[in-house]
Design a protein around this motif. Structure first.
Motif, short mmCIF file in Angstrom:
data_model
loop_
_atom_site.label_atom_id
_atom_site.label_comp_id
_atom_site.label_asym_id
_atom_site.label_seq_id
_atom_site.Cartn_x
_atom_site.Cartn_y
_atom_site.Cartn_z
N GLY A 143 0.81 -1.22 0.00
CA GLY A 143 0.00 0.00 0.00
C GLY A 143 0.84 1.27 0.00
O GLY A 143 0.44 2.27 0.59
N GLY A 144 2.01 1.23 -0.61
CA GLY A 144 2.82 2.43 -0.74
C GLY A 144 3.65 2.76 0.48
O GLY A 144 4.14 3.89 0.59
N ARG A 145 3.83 1.82 1.41
CA ARG A 145 4.59 2.08 2.64
C ARG A 145 5.92 1.32 2.58
O ARG A 145 5.95 0.11 2.32
N ASP A 146 7.01 2.01 2.80
CA ASP A 146 8.34 1.41 2.83
C ASP A 146 8.87 1.52 4.25
O ASP A 146 9.53 2.50 4.62
N ARG A 147 8.58 0.53 5.08
CA ARG A 147 8.88 0.61 6.51
C ARG A 147 10.37 0.67 6.79
O ARG A 147 10.81 1.33 7.74
N GLU A 148 11.17 -0.02 5.98
CA GLU A 148 12.61 -0.04 6.24
C GLU A 148 13.23 1.34 5.97
O GLU A 148 14.05 1.83 6.74
N LEU A 149 12.81 1.99 4.89
CA LEU A 149 13.28 3.34 4.61
C LEU A 149 12.77 4.32 5.67
O LEU A 149 13.51 5.20 6.12
N ASP A 150 11.51 4.16 6.08
CA ASP A 150 10.95 5.04 7.11
C ASP A 150 11.76 4.97 8.40
O ASP A 150 12.04 6.00 9.03
#
Length: 509
Positions: free
Chosen positions: A130-137
């Protein structure tokens, strides 16, 4: 005396004389460049007293020929070594000593092995579906909670973190994190343009590919950083000071201003095609996307705040580069921004309990969007008798001690509810320097980010469109706004741009 250049005659942090002709130096070199403008001074002091840390721009790069064999770290070091000298401010360090005038110091050299770090992803980026990049965040949140006080005066006030894609050498995300005193958002894009060109050059020549990278980059004392805003714009002050409207009784501005200021961060990456559709819808309603996006955030906040909330104040940063000499500011890292505020009333929406209404109801988006557009036009049309536009940053010239002014706000209500910083479109360099037979690096997904500002709005939304996506960066101060409210806003933005398909067309017989 702002902007005056000095000869360096000492190698210690010192003041040779009192007053404007003081000669100041950093511990290890030939440091003093010049005093700072107000924008640089605000950022330098805010960093010094832990109100603000840094800003960032992450860009994904991919080599067009994945079969090329190279050492990624060596290519990155060579590209950085070529790009950094193009922007002398990257050698500059803001100095806040026992003085009310912060000034720039110059590092004699930068060790790339200390300024650049490499991290490998633990898994392929899934974007949560859904457009979320948790590792980059997580990486960006950590960076925005890390100031430049460690190694201050010996290390640069910027960092480059290379997040390498899982299992490949030819794809990575370059996260450029910088002290806000050295650059606005446009300047971060300018650095990435230089870095991309240098990547192509470093990957082109066989001799360059096999040569060992130089890790120490030397500064040139003759290279001047860009002039600050006051040197290019008169920043006139109106005869009548604007009347502060003040907060309404039920205006929401989150928790009072407090320290410590811990940054929370999350992002949302959506296909660029959705932004194109949104732009067409904005044209149909005769408003600009830059006006519609803050209206959307306001609507989503109203949906998730108590029904008793009657007003929200939006802060809108704007670039002043278009009003400045292009030969001076084009392609230059510097600070050329202003901002203005707009109060958005729930009553303008003409709805009852908006918590039960649709987040994508166009009638509720465009009402505030038109107000924002009108106020934006009024801001740009507000000019002095000489024809020079008035700016809000000019009023900071009347504050002799910005540090005292900032610390005095602790425990006080915030002056704004949220901020939307729309950076427009990230434009990569038109023509890479390398030939087509080389592994030319192409810029893909982009994500703008920044830390929370202790005295700023509880929620900040940064928006930047790239060639592959539109990136939304959501920043908030821990404790200033509920995490659940932020998550609802993020999901609301996604639903607005990419609504779920609730009705499936019946198969035709």
């Amino acid at each position: 005396m702002a902007g005056k250049e000095f000869q360096i005659r000492s190698t210690e942090l010192s003041t040779a004389a009192e007053g404007a002709n003081s000669v100041r130096t950093l511990p290890d070199g030939k440091p003093l460049i010049k005093y700072q403008g107000k924008l640089e001074e605000i950022s330098a002091i805010a960093h010094h007293i832990d109100f603000f840390t840094n800003t960032g721009l992450a860009v994904h790069y991919r080599a067009s020929q994945s079969s090329c064999v190279f050492d990624l770290q060596q290519v990155v070091y060579k590209a950085a070594a070529a790009a950094i000298p193009l922007h002398p401010v990257l050698f500059a360090v803001p100095v806040v000593a026992e003085t009310k005038e912060p000034y720039w110091g110059r590092l004699p050299s930068i060790d790339l092995q200390q300024a650049i770090s490499f991290v490998k992803r633990s898994q392929p980026p899934s974007f949560d579906g859904g457009g979320r990049d948790r590792e980059l965040d997580a990486l960006l949140e950590k960076q925005h909670n890390t100031s430049f006080k460690s190694g201050y005066g010996t290390l640069p006030v910027w960092r480059l973190i290379i997040l390498q894609d899982y299992g490949v050498q030819h794809q990575f995300t370059a996260c450029f994190i910088a002290h806000h005193s050295m650059s606005d958002g446009a300047g971060l894009q300018i650095f990435h343009n230089s870095f991309q060109k240098a990547l192509c050059d470093a990957s082109f020549s066989p001799s360059s590919l096999h040569a060992q990278a130089e890790y120490i980059v030397l500064s040139n004392a003759n290279d001047l950083i860009a002039p600050f805003l006051e040197e290019l714009h008169p920043l006139p002050l109106p005869d009548d000071f604007p009347n502060a409207s003040g907060a309404m009784p039920n205006e929401w501005t989150g928790s009072p201003i407090q320290l410590p200021c811990k940054t929370r961060y999350t992002s949302l990456s959506l296909p660029l095609s959705l932004m194109k559709s949104f732009t067409q819808e904005c044209r149909r309603h005769k408003v600009a996307p830059t006006a519609a996006l803050p209206s959307l955030i306001a609507k989503l906040l109203y949906n998730n705040l108590p029904p008793t909330t009657e007003a929200l104040t939006c802060n809108l940063p704007v670039s002043l580069r278009g009003d400045l000499p292009p030969k001076v500011v084009d392609g230059v890292m510097g600070n050329y921004i202003d901002a203005f505020k707009i109060k958005l009333l729930r009553s303008d929406l003409n709805v009852g309990d908006s918590s039960n209404s649709s987040a994508s109801d166009p009638m509720e988006i465009w009402i505030h969007a038109r107000k924002i557009q009108d106020e934006t036009r009024r801001y740009f049309a507000n000019t002095s008798p000489s024809g020079q536009p008035y700016t809000n940053i000019a009023f900071f010239k009347l504050i002799p001690d910005l540090g005292a002014a900032l610390t005095a706000t602790l425990g006080q209500p915030r002056a704004e509810s949220f901020e939307v910083s729309n950076m427009g479109t990230f434009s990569p360099p038109a023509k890479p320097n390398a030939a087509s037979s080389a592994a030319v690096w192409q810029a893909g997904k982009v994500m703008i980010s920044r830390c929370a500002y202790a005295a700023g709005g509880p929620l900040v939304v940064c928006v930047l469109s790239g060639e592959d996506n539109i990136g939304f960066g959501f920043t908030w101060q821990d404790g200033a706004i509920g995490d659940d409210v932020v998550e609802s806003v993020v999901q609301g933005v996604k639903r607005f741009f990419d609504p779920p398909q609730e009705h499936v067309e019946e198969d035709k017989l």
